[in-house]
Design an enzyme around this catalytic site. Structure first.
Site, PDB file in Angstrom:
ATOM      1  N   CYS B  32       0.785  -1.208   0.000  1.00 34.22           N
ATOM      2  CA  CYS B  32       0.000   0.000   0.000  1.00 34.22           C
ATOM      3  C   CYS B  32       0.818   1.258   0.000  1.00 34.22           C
ATOM      4  O   CYS B  32       2.013   1.257   0.208  1.00 34.22           O
ATOM      5  CB  CYS B  32      -0.836   0.031   1.271  1.00 34.22           C
ATOM      6  SG  CYS B  32      -1.204  -1.572   1.902  1.00 34.22           S
ATOM      7  N   ASN B 254       1.493  -0.364   5.854  1.00 33.02           N
ATOM      8  CA  ASN B 254       2.034  -0.634   4.530  1.00 33.02           C
ATOM      9  C   ASN B 254       3.073  -1.721   4.714  1.00 33.02           C
ATOM     10  O   ASN B 254       4.110  -1.488   5.316  1.00 33.02           O
ATOM     11  CB  ASN B 254       2.668   0.641   3.969  1.00 33.02           C
ATOM     12  CG  ASN B 254       3.478   0.375   2.718  1.00 33.02           C
ATOM     13  OD1 ASN B 254       3.330  -0.683   2.104  1.00 33.02           O
ATOM     14  ND2 ASN B 254       4.323   1.320   2.363  1.00 33.02           N
ATOM     15  N   GLY B 255       2.788  -2.902   4.217  1.00 38.40           N
ATOM     16  CA  GLY B 255       3.747  -3.988   4.375  1.00 38.40           C
ATOM     17  C   GLY B 255       3.036  -5.299   4.607  1.00 38.40           C
ATOM     18  O   GLY B 255       1.902  -5.476   4.191  1.00 38.40           O
ATOM     19  N   MET B 497      22.197 -28.780  -9.374  1.00 34.50           N
ATOM     20  CA  MET B 497      21.379 -29.423 -10.414  1.00 34.50           C
ATOM     21  C   MET B 497      19.993 -29.845  -9.920  1.00 34.50           C
ATOM     22  O   MET B 497      19.403 -30.792 -10.424  1.00 34.50           O
ATOM     23  CB  MET B 497      22.085 -30.627 -11.030  1.00 34.50           C
ATOM     24  CG  MET B 497      23.345 -30.295 -11.808  1.00 34.50           C
ATOM     25  SD  MET B 497      23.110 -29.089 -13.133  1.00 34.50           S
ATOM     26  CE  MET B 497      22.228 -30.028 -14.357  1.00 34.50           C
ATOM     27  N   GLU B 917      21.878 -14.574 -14.468  1.00 29.57           N
ATOM     28  CA  GLU B 917      22.338 -13.413 -13.713  1.00 29.57           C
ATOM     29  C   GLU B 917      23.826 -13.242 -13.923  1.00 29.57           C
ATOM     30  O   GLU B 917      24.612 -13.904 -13.304  1.00 29.57           O
ATOM     31  CB  GLU B 917      22.065 -13.606 -12.222  1.00 29.57           C
ATOM     32  CG  GLU B 917      22.777 -12.539 -11.410  1.00 29.57           C
ATOM     33  CD  GLU B 917      22.371 -12.508  -9.966  1.00 29.57           C
ATOM     34  OE1 GLU B 917      22.106 -13.579  -9.414  1.00 29.57           O
ATOM     35  OE2 GLU B 917      22.336 -11.402  -9.400  1.00 29.57           O
ATOM     36  N   LYS B 964      16.592 -22.734  -5.004  1.00 31.38           N
ATOM     37  CA  LYS B 964      16.758 -22.113  -3.692  1.00 31.38           C
ATOM     38  C   LYS B 964      15.931 -20.847  -3.605  1.00 31.38           C
ATOM     39  O   LYS B 964      16.476 -19.748  -3.473  1.00 31.38           O
ATOM     40  CB  LYS B 964      18.228 -21.824  -3.410  1.00 31.38           C
ATOM     41  CG  LYS B 964      18.957 -21.178  -4.581  1.00 31.38           C
ATOM     42  CD  LYS B 964      20.359 -20.778  -4.214  1.00 31.38           C
ATOM     43  CE  LYS B 964      21.099 -20.278  -5.423  1.00 31.38           C
ATOM     44  NZ  LYS B 964      22.429 -19.833  -5.166  1.00 31.38           N
TER      45      LYS B 964
END
Lengths: 488, 1524
Positions: B32, B254-255, B497, B917, B964
């Protein structure tokens, strides 16, 4: 895994040396020299193991030997645990560690781009070390089931089944038609590859565990199959595939032409101190061995030790490549040109040699072979190429072309057991047969194969038998009757 | 309690559908915008209400709308009682203000029902001694709102009550109205937005713009207040609800509260002991937390109880949201004692939060302990105070601002309107801490284990250890792969893997009950934490012992046993068991041991009976006043087997919760089955106070004695304890939970394969969507293990010690894997020789495995009643392959050869590969053959530049990865080879950290912002968001669609090619079948499916997998492991060791030479897959894959499932057909509206035409407002598109902005653009700065220009690779996070400055908050007057950072920067420092990562010697030199 970079530090295989050829040809003892530094070599090689996420070696081995596990233990000097892990899947590593062609090494992941780990040598080192240190002791069951099992045949399959069943608490008797227990191990394999003390040592353990041995009794002859079946709760048929493949050419009935399995057992018996009348001897003779497999190689080594004048091996096919061909990709077990210890000892090897006729003298004794060059037809059949015939002189011809299957006539006669189209004893995937309480294991059901398959079948059969006798089983079953090696 | 009159009343006011299929309303989240306005002048005014409403409008971009433009997610305002207005509109005489209470009731729409409720309320009011003075119909403009909001709209009526005796007012009256309100809720199902003598709330399912016109009251000139709290909601779904709009009675939030499940459970537990003189008989008011409420609503309810129960509002807030006191070295002992005392009473409500609270007089705000939400405030000279989620919500004349600041973690901002002042944080806390002798209470009543008498250590024989290992199902593999590394290194083992073994319920082997649970993790709606680098906010210690009444404060409340660690060894456990004997305690504590064993031949029934007996034993012990209950599975034997410890703990925990006696005892587990982090995490997550994994400890002792470890037995046990405890911290962090006490009982797990009955009985509240096994199978699994220890034959198998395992490494007698020797071989062989028939053997075998139920899709089959079409009518392979993607694997984790092989193959196919990444080298970036079309943005932001984004086809934001989820990553220094470093814009040899969260995504609206940034950086690229399947992922995906992502990727839990802790690899997330189906169902229910593409990945191996994915709702498909195997991977699973023997996952030049893959093989693979897809399509009667998307009716569950465990599974929810609203689509048919047409950048681009055309310098001058977000980024894209990565000469496009800039000012700004802002800026300034320049200085008219002036928000320069930022003033948390090349100058920073920085230069001319330089592995920081205690503790104590004065080069650099700063910003701070340069320069400390310095020296030398680093061995040598 102890050393993740071990395979990068040591790039090559290293094996304990053989004794020098001239020296080893003077006796029948094993060709390996046992030296103190061997264990260092073994540790270094074990440290090359990459402890793979998918250990293909463990699959390549029909027994499912826990190769990465015991490689690691050897690397750590944990010999007692190493033999325990080895025994967990293999009753007789002293046999496979000596005479198995090691399909595990063919499937070793390192083998994709480096020489494989010397798995077989690690294996034999573990068991030798274990015997030396007294780690191999009888595993006597704590409680007997009261059930009885007869195992017919004392080759590796029968012995493996017997040991497993004995340890599970059953009373097991092993029948053997020959005078001594051991089957192919004892009579087929020369001492320079497998000294018989290894067998005796293992049999002593088995006896201590309670397995009973009945050598010199041929089922179907000395006792009928039905008598046997009524005496025991279960019968395991482990009679092997002993019918040799014939050489259907003129002259095959000449004197001096013998199957390898006539020649080798006699030689082994003599080495064991027995007396053999009219022994087939290579001494001073020009020996020709037909067949390029392991048995052929055993004939070479035996002939050379007997003092043959020359030894020539004829193989009908092409000379195999020395490195893995594209059509036999990793991790399959490829057919490669190999130099066994016997090959290193002497003799010639001739490829694409189709023997078309055996030539004899007037006494009916063989003097030579007429050999043509093999031609491959487009459909893959191999035929002698006309016009290429030549004569190879020979005094002794040893036929080592493999075996076609088990001897079954008495069995079929007395029990009505079924046969497959290949003449093998019919069985279900779990090694049971159509006859209640009768199980078929080893080469008798599979056809000619490797010792490691025999042990695997023996173990798996024991599990089925145990379940048959007790309702459930905790015994491992590494293979099924239809399991085969990975092929492209 | 009576039955509610209309139990559905308040739920009817919510548009959320009931749970159906995989959709579950419990998964809903929201985030919010929040703000408040207050005046210090002491008089209410209309102006304050207006200011509040204006601020709300300016928060609009933080809210969201669903598929209907005119149905908002929720908006509201809370004010003081507007007495003058109320007096006028209520037709009766009212007592003085404060002596009457007024409340907004949400009555049923139906008039008769409403009347009935009104009558009933009056009855309760009478019972509670309240006089109903009036009911007022509240006027509304109903036709403003959209159909769905309208359909659920209540009747609004205000109730006015007073004390009949007119004695009560203010809070005293509120205590009585509280009783009325709670009883009305409980008995009538009636919802009051508020009912108070002090505050009044108007709220609803409205957009921010609708609030005021909807409630004409709010426009009334008589409506006045001294304060206004406003809130705009962004919910992840499109089913907002009238009651869940905010503000609530005391807060606007908010959260997100991550721990809310546990908090609610513990509150329920405390109800048994609750008593308050202020509130009277509490029984009819319970439960404290009402069902079906949001996390914020529950928070409000508890806060209200604490406050009305007698504590001041700030006191109650600090109890629930304490600052991070545990590791706070600088805190006063009294304040620490205050927190420590209250930690015994209530666990923290943990999660990212900006909590705004008010009682009508005080109004204030706090952040969570981590500071994960923004909050900025202003005070003007005439006493106006404004606090908001961002700067710029009100147009305040900068000349009038006398104070500016930001909320800081751990600090309370509090306005006292009565006193007309802002109360400083220190004053509030010192006062509270002095209120009682907390320090004395705590000191006198804390018992430490060390102080208890030592017990003799017991050592068990190896044979005994082994037998019990068998009984608890230990495997050789677990001993070797899990326990050995933990005992040796005190850290969790890693793997790689992913996982390809069956989930527990599909495994044919007996599995531990633990394996049926998967860890939840934070993605999008809240951030995971970094427990390593941000350890100071975490705590895994705590106190245990009985809890007295929450609503009182006595010395008794401090009586606890202090545990510093949640895992305890056998000796410590013995101390607790014998605690009654401790002479020093005089028997104040007592422990009772309960035997968790059951008759193994009794099966499930026996187990159930034994649990009932245990409940009785526990009840008796509690009644006798025991303090600790030790639940033990020791001493099993032939007939009695251990009850799985998790079942034992959770069953007892929930039993005690039901009895409301839970808080009277602590549960300690003595468990033989515990040997993994996951196990420990579960036990604590289901209520255990401490875990004693005795057999694991005995095992490592035994290993150490047998020579298998590098450490002594004693050390092995200590290491194991540490590894398990730290691992639990990691599990907590994944969910964003920072303290053990909040985590305990929080149940942040999802069950997979457990029956609803079992869950209901023993794991109440846990999600288990597909049902599954019950006690019978659990008992059978125990029995199977027990037989291993006590074989029925009486004979142990010779040489068979423990089972092999085979979970992590394939073994023939172990667990089955999808990839085994045969499938790997067939796959490689077929694709290398292009033999489709061999490929079929491969897929046949994989699909057979599926049929053996190794995967959930194996339980599905194609429906038999479809009419096939001829194969040649099905679209060609070349079309199908375009839907394929390869997974995100970074260049760095895999070799260049492997990476390019995939890229080339995918480009040839017209499909897409992914950079992963790690950026993309510019030579590949511009090579059409070798480029990866999908560019990933992950939390490390490695190589994310304007150029990278501009030349992307697709941009993928990775929120989580299957292997993960919820965790970051680390590329250790030795793997950062020079060529990897170049691509990543980092230094070779220096380790790189990817933080667990994206530091610019702490909530869904932040994600929307990043999507917007990425879209601005490349308007033609599709923006993906990558999520991992878990409970609620569909809801998150819906939020993602609302946040305007073009593609959402649902990853299965099992995928993953990189390294990961084994705990995560095996135990986090769920299979994609569930996540995908949930996503599809939720998107369709929300009518948001049409605008987004759904992609799926995770162990995709065959054409059948693709078709099932399509039918469940995916239109694109990702593959990672399979193409890797095709390229030569043989599943070594050592990607993390850099020893990949086939050159795939390694950078070692020598190993890379062994790479044997080729693009042709990969092309073959995808064409084969596509061919299989065609065949399936033909058989199912589809001509294109498009037609199949979402056609879930073409799937059935397999009829005859013959599996002892899977029989209880019910896949019907996966196959549920969502009931679409009219016109909604099952697949992507349109595109998102990204709103770029409204961007300020369009104007900038037009004005910069000359520069864009030929580089002619231009100047632009424009005003800016907070709603102008991502200013400069689209302009930057235009520059980069034309001029590539080099950009233009500096300052070519010189933009001057005036005002408050919205978020992400200058994101990814390339070289050539300069943004000069006069005013202030919000969060994320210069995110991904790529060479551009940003200067922020105060408004020209501002009077407040000092160094204490907050000039910009949080997370500035995140992932910057080049360029400059000059900031004249203070900024917030995480300044320069992951900067790798930019130069940043600032006058003061908040906590976590320079976190994860890998390069570049930072100059701080002022204070730094705590935890400076955490995870900083490169770059240089110069800090004025550095307080060393502000440094990250680990970095400071281990020498990771080197502190020094300035050397000659530094002096030149710093002086130059000071001059530039003064010049660019007019900084007085810089001017003052320059005035006496020698003295000033001596005040600077240079902060330099030690390893970075060393490696730079070594590299410089290598460069001087012209060393070729690509030669094998050269790089290793440099590393060796650098490390000495």
């Amino acid at each position: 895994m102890a050393d993740p970079r071990g395979f990068l530090k040591v790039r090559e295989r290293e094996l304990p040396a053989y004794r020098p050829v001239p020296v080893r040809l003077m006796d029948w003892r094993e060709v390996h020299e046992h030296r103190a530094e061997d264990s260092a070599i073994v540790k270094v090689q074990a440290g090359r193991c990459m402890d793979c996420g998918i250990p293909f070696c463990h699959q390549g081995c029909p027994l499912g030997n826990l190769i990465p596990d015991w490689n690691d233990l050897v690397w750590r000097d944990q010999w007692e645990d190493a033999i325990d892990r080895l025994h967990a899947t293999n009753n007789f590593p002293e046999f496979t560690g000596r005479v198995c062609p090691a399909p595990c090494e063919s499937s070793c992941v390192l083998g994709i781009n480096q020489p494989a780990v010397t798995i077989k040598n690690v294996e034999v080192s573990i068991i030798d070390e274990a015997f030396a240190r007294g780690y191999v002791v009888p595993q006597i069951p704590q409680r007997l089931t009261g059930k009885t099992v007869a195992v017919v045949g004392s080759g590796p399959a029968g012995l493996a089944a017997a040991q497993q069943l004995t340890r599970a608490g059953h009373t097991v008797a092993v029948y053997e038609r020959d005078a001594t227990i051991g089957g192919l191990l004892r009579y087929g394999i020369p001492d320079f590859k497998l000294e018989k003390t290894h067998i005796d040592r293992r049999l002593a353990q088995m006896e201590a565990e309670g397995t009973r041995f009945r050598p010199g009794v041929e089922i179907g002859v000395d006792i009928t199959w039905d008598e046997l079946r009524s005496r025991f709760d279960a019968v395991v048929l482990a009679t092997g595939a002993t019918v040799p493949r014939e050489l259907p050419i003129p002259g095959n009935d000449l004197e001096g032409v013998h199957y390898a399995m006539e020649f080798l057992p006699q030689a082994n018996a003599v080495v064991a101190g027995e007396t053999v009348e009219d022994q087939i001897l290579a001494t001073g003779k020009h020996v020709v061995v037909i067949g390029g497999g392991d048995t052929g190689s055993d004939c070479i080594g035996t002939s050379l030790r007997q003092g043959a004048a020359s030894v020539t091996t004829l193989a009908i096919g092409k000379k195999p490549p020395t490195s893995r061909p594209e059509n036999q990709p990793w991790p399959t077990d490829p057919l490669l040109f190999e130099v066994s210890s016997s090959h290193a000892e002497g003799g010639e090897r001739d490829y694409l040699a189709s023997t078309v006729e055996l030539i004899g003298d007037e006494h009916g004794h063989v003097t030579g072979l007429k050999v043509a060059t093999t031609e491959y037809l487009p459909d893959g059949r191999r035929v002698p190429q006309a016009g290429t015939e030549r004569i190879i002189p020979a005094d002794l011809v040893l036929v080592a072309m493999g075996f076609t299957g088990p001897e079954t006539s008495l069995l079929v006669q007395q029990t009505g057991a079924g046969l497959t189209s290949r003449g093998l004893v019919a069985r279900n995937d779990d090694f049971s047969s159509a006859l209640p309480g009768v199980f078929v294991t080893g080469d008798a059901g599979r056809g000619q194969s490797l010792i490691v398959w025999a042990i695997a079948e023996g173990r798996a059969t024991a599990a089925t038998v145990d379940a048959y006798l007790q309702g459930t089983t905790e015994l491992p079953a590494p293979v099924r009757a239809t399991t085969v090696a990975l092929r492209p | 309690m009576t039955t509610p009159l209309h139990s559905a009343t308040s739920s009817a006011m919510s548009a959320a559908p009931a749970a159906q299929g995989l959709y579950d309303p419990r998964a809903e989240h929201d985030a919010c915008g929040v703000a408040f306005v207050a005046t210090l002048r002491g008089t209410p005014g209309r102006d304050i209400v207006d200011a509040g409403l204006t601020a709300l409008l300016n928060l609009d971009h933080r809210g969201a709308v669903g598929a209907e433009e005119n149905s908002g997610d929720g908006a509201g305002i809370l004010t003081q009682i507007p007495d003058a207005f109320i007096r006028d509109v209520v037709a009766v005489d009212l007592p003085p203000v404060g002596s009457y209470a007024i409340g907004m009731a949400f009555l049923p729409q139906d008039a008769a029902e409403a009347a009935e409720v009104v009558g009933a309320v009056e009855l309760i009011a009478a019972q509670e001694r309240l006089e109903v003075l009036a009911w007022r119909d509240v006027p509304v403009t109903a036709d403003l709102v959209g159909p769905s909001a309208r359909a659920s709209m209540p009747t609004f009526r205000q109730l006015v009550v007073a004390d009949p005796e007119r004695k009560l007012s203010g809070i005293e009256l509120d205590r009585r109205t509280y009783r009325l309100r709670k009883r009305s809720e409980n008995e009538l199902g009636l919802f009051f937005a508020s009912l108070s003598a002090r505050t009044l709330t108007y709220k609803g399912m409205l957009t921010t713009a609708q609030l005021e016109p909807f409630f004409p009251d709010l426009s009334d000139p008589r409506y006045a207040s001294e304060l206004a709290l406003v809130h705009s909601r962004f919910s992840t779904n499109t089913f907002p609800s009238w009651p869940l709009a905010q503000p609530f009675r005391m807060i606007a939030h908010n959260g997100e509260i991550n721990t809310v499940r546990g908090n609610r459970n513990w509150m329920a537990a405390r109800q048994g002991k609750l008593a308050s003189e202020h509130l009277g008989d509490l029984a009819p008011l319970l439960p404290v937390c009402s069902d079906g409420a949001s996390d914020s609503a529950s928070f409000d309810e508890v806060l209200e109880l604490l406050h009305l129960g007698g504590r001041s509002l700030p006191h109650a807030v600090l109890m629930m949201v304490p600052e991070a006191w545990e590791n706070h070295a600088e805190m006063s002992p009294e304040r620490r004692a205050f927190y420590e005392f209250h930690a015994n009473l209530i666990e923290a409500w943990d999660g990212p939060a900006c909590l705004n609270f008010t009682d009508g007089t005080l109004i204030g705000a706090v952040l969570d302990r981590n500071g994960l939400r923004p909050g900025r405030f202003w005070v003007t000279e005439d006493g106006l105070v404004v606090l908001a989620s961002e700067a710029g919500v009100l147009d305040i004349d900068p000349a009038t601002v006398v104070q500016k600041g930001r909320l800081e973690p751990g600090r309370m901002f509090l306005v006292d309107t009565a006193a007309g002042r802002i109360v400083p944080d220190d004053e509030i806390k010192s006062q509270l801490a002095a209120q009682r002798p907390y320090k004395q209470w705590v000191e006198e009543n804390s018992v430490f284990l060390d102080a208890l008498p030592d017990r003799e250590h017991v050592v068990h024989s190896p044979a005994s250890v082994q037998r019990r290992q068998r009984a608890f199902g230990y495997t050789e593999e677990e001993v070797k792969i899990l326990l050995t590394p933990m005992a040796n290194t005190a850290a969790e083992p890693l793997g790689a893997m992913g996982t390809d073994t069956p989930i527990a319920v599909l495994s044919s082997r007996p599995r531990l009950l633990f394996d049926y649970f998967t860890q939840m993790f934070a993605q999008v709606t809240n951030p995971p934490l970094d427990a390593i680098r941000e350890e100071l906010v975490t705590s895994i210690g705590g106190a245990i012992g009985p809890e007295p009444n929450l609503l009182s404060d006595t010395a008794e409340h401090a009586r606890k046993v202090v545990l510093s660690f949640p895992v305890i060894d056998n000796d410590d456990l013995a101390k607790i068991i014998n605690i009654h004997k401790a002479p020093s305690l005089g028997g104040t504590f007592d422990a009772t041991t309960i035997r968790g064993l059951f008759r193994v031949d009794g099966g499930g029934e026996g187990l159930r009976d034994r649990l009932e007996e245990i409940f009785d034993e526990v009840d008796l012990a509690v009644a006798q006043g025991t303090s600790f209950i030790v639940l033990s599975d020791r001493d099993s034997y032939q007939d009695y087997a251990p009850i799985p410890s998790l079942l034992l703990v959770s069953a007892v925990h929930h039993h005690l919760l039901r009895k409301h006696t839970r808080t009277q005892v602590s549960l300690i587990v003595e468990a033989g089955d515990v040997r993994e982090v996951h196990h420990t995490a579960l036990l604590i997550g289901y209520g255990a106070a401490a875990v004693n994994p005795y057999l694991a400890m005995e095992t490592v002792e035994d290993l150490a004695k047998s020579g298998y470890l590098d450490v002594t037995p004693d050390k092995a046990v200590k290491n194991l304890i540490k590894a398990l405890g730290k691992g639990v911290l990691k599990v907590m962090s994944k969910m964003g939970i920072s303290t053990m006490s909040s985590y305990r009982g929080a149940q942040v797990f999802e069950a997979l394969g457990l029956s609803h009955e079992l869950i209901g009985d023993y794991f109440t509240g846990t999600t288990s969507r597909l049902g599954g096994i019950g006690l019978d199978v659990i008992a059978a699994e125990v029995a199977a293990r027990h037989t291993e220890a006590y074989p029925s034959s009486g004979n142990f198998q010779a040489h068979q010690r423990l089972a092999v395992g085979g979970e992590y490494q394939w073994r023939r007698d172990g667990e089955e894997h999808l990839f085994d020797p045969e499938t790997v071989f067939r796959l490689q062989h077929s694709t290398r020789t292009r033999q489709f028939d061999v490929f079929r053997e491969y897929t046949q075998r994989v699909d057979d495995q599926t049929a053996r139920l190794m995967t959930l899709r194996g339980l599905l089959q194609f429906s038999g009643d479809r009419t096939p079409v001829p194969l040649d009518e099905v679209e060609p392979v070349s079309e199908i392959v375009k839907r394929f993607n390869t997974g995100a694997m970074s260049y760095g984790s895999i070799s260049q050869e492997a990476h390019e092989t995939l890229a080339i193959a995918m480009n040839r196919l017209g499909a897409r590969s992914n950079t992963g990444e790690g950026g993309e080298d510019s030579e590949r970036l511009h090579d059409p053959e070798r480029r990866s079309k999908v560019k990933q943005i992950a939390s490390g932001r490695f190589g994310v530049t304007s150029e990278y984004l501009t030349f992307a086809d697709d941009i993928q934001i990775k929120l989580a990865q299957g292997a993960k989820p919820g965790e970051g990553g680390q590329l250790p220094g030795h793997k950062v080879y020079p060529w990897v470093a170049k691509t990543r814009h980092s230094t070779p040899g220096v380790g790189l950290i990817s933080p667990p969260p994206h530091h610019d995504i702490y909530s869904i609206e932040d994600l929307a912002q990043l999507i917007h940034d990425a879209k601005n950086a490349n308007p033609s690229a599709r923006i993906h968001v990558k999520l991992v399947s878990e409970f609620g992922v569909g809801t998150v995906a819906t939020g993602v669609s609302k946040a305007h992502a073009d593609v959402v990727l649902i990853s299965g839990h099992d995928g993953g090619t990189g390294a990961s802790p084994l705990t995560s690899l095996k135990h986090a997330g769920t299979p994609w079948e569930i996540g995908l189906a949930e996503t599809q169902q939720t998107l369709v229910l929300n009518n948001l499916r049409d605008r987004i593409v759904v992609q799926v990945d995770g162990q995709m191996k065959t054409g059948r997998d693709v078709i099932i994915g399509a039918l469940l709702g995916a239109e694109e498909f990702g593959f990672a492991t399979a193409p890797m195997v095709v390229s030569g991977c043989i599943m070594m699973r050592v990607c993390h060791l850099d020893t990949c023997p086939v050159g795939v996952a390694t950078q070692n030049p020598e190993l890379r030479k062994r790479f044997t893959g080729s693009p042709e093989f990969v092309v073959n693979f995808f064409e084969f897959i596509a061919e299989e897809v065609r065949e399936h399509l033909a058989a199912l009667g589809f001509r294109t894959l498009e037609e199949a998307v979402g056609q879930v009716q073409a799937l059935d569950t397999r009829k005859a499932v013959d599996h002892w465990k899977a029989q209880g599974l019910d896949l019907a929810p996966v196959l549920a057909v969502p009931q679409p609203v009219e016109g909604s689509s099952l697949r992507n048919t349109t595109t998102q509206d990204h709103g770029l047409a409204r961007a300020l950048d369009n104007q900038l681009i037009a004005s910069a035409a000359a520069a864009l055309e030929d580089g002619t310098p231009v100047s632009i001058d424009v005003p800016v407002r907070n709603v102008n977000r991502t200013v400069g980024t689209m302009l930057g894209h235009e520059v980069t598109k034309r001029y590539g990565g080099d950009g233009l000469p500096d300052d070519t496009i010189d933009v001057t902005l005036t005002g408050s800039a919205g978020q992400s000012l200058g994101a990814f700004l390339p070289r050539g653009i300069t943004l000069r802002l006069f005013g202030d800026a919000n969060d994320y300034v210069g995110k991904g700065l790529s060479g551009g320049r940003i200067v922020v200085r105060p408004d020209r008219s501002a009077v407040l220009t000092g160094a204490s002036n907050v000039i910009a928000g949080n997370v500035i320069g995140y992932g910057a690779t080049g360029g400059e930022i000059f900031l004249r003033g203070l900024v917030g948390e995480r300044f320069g996070v992951r900067n790798s090349g930019a130069t940043l100058v600032v006058e003061g920073v908040g906590d976590h400055g320079c976190e994860y920085m890998t390069g570049g230069t930072v100059l701080v001319l002022g204070n730094t908050g705590r935890n400076f330089g955490a995870g900083m592995s490169g770059g240089t920081a110069y800090v004025l007057d550095l307080r060393e205690e502000a440094l990250n503790t680990v970095a400071a104590t281990t020498g990771e950072l080197t502190l020094s004065g300035l050397d000659d080069d530094d002096l030149v650099l710093v002086e130059g920067l000071l001059r530039r700063h003064a010049e660019e910003t007019g900084s007085r701070v810089a001017e003052a420092l320059l005035a006496d340069l020698p003295t000033s320069l001596a005040r600077f400390t240079k902060v330099l990562p030690t390893e970075y310095a060393r490696i730079r020296t070594a590299l410089a030398k290598a460069d001087a010697d012209s060393v070729d680093l690509s030669v094998p061995g050269a790089w290793e040598e440099i590393l060796e030199v650098a490390r000495g």
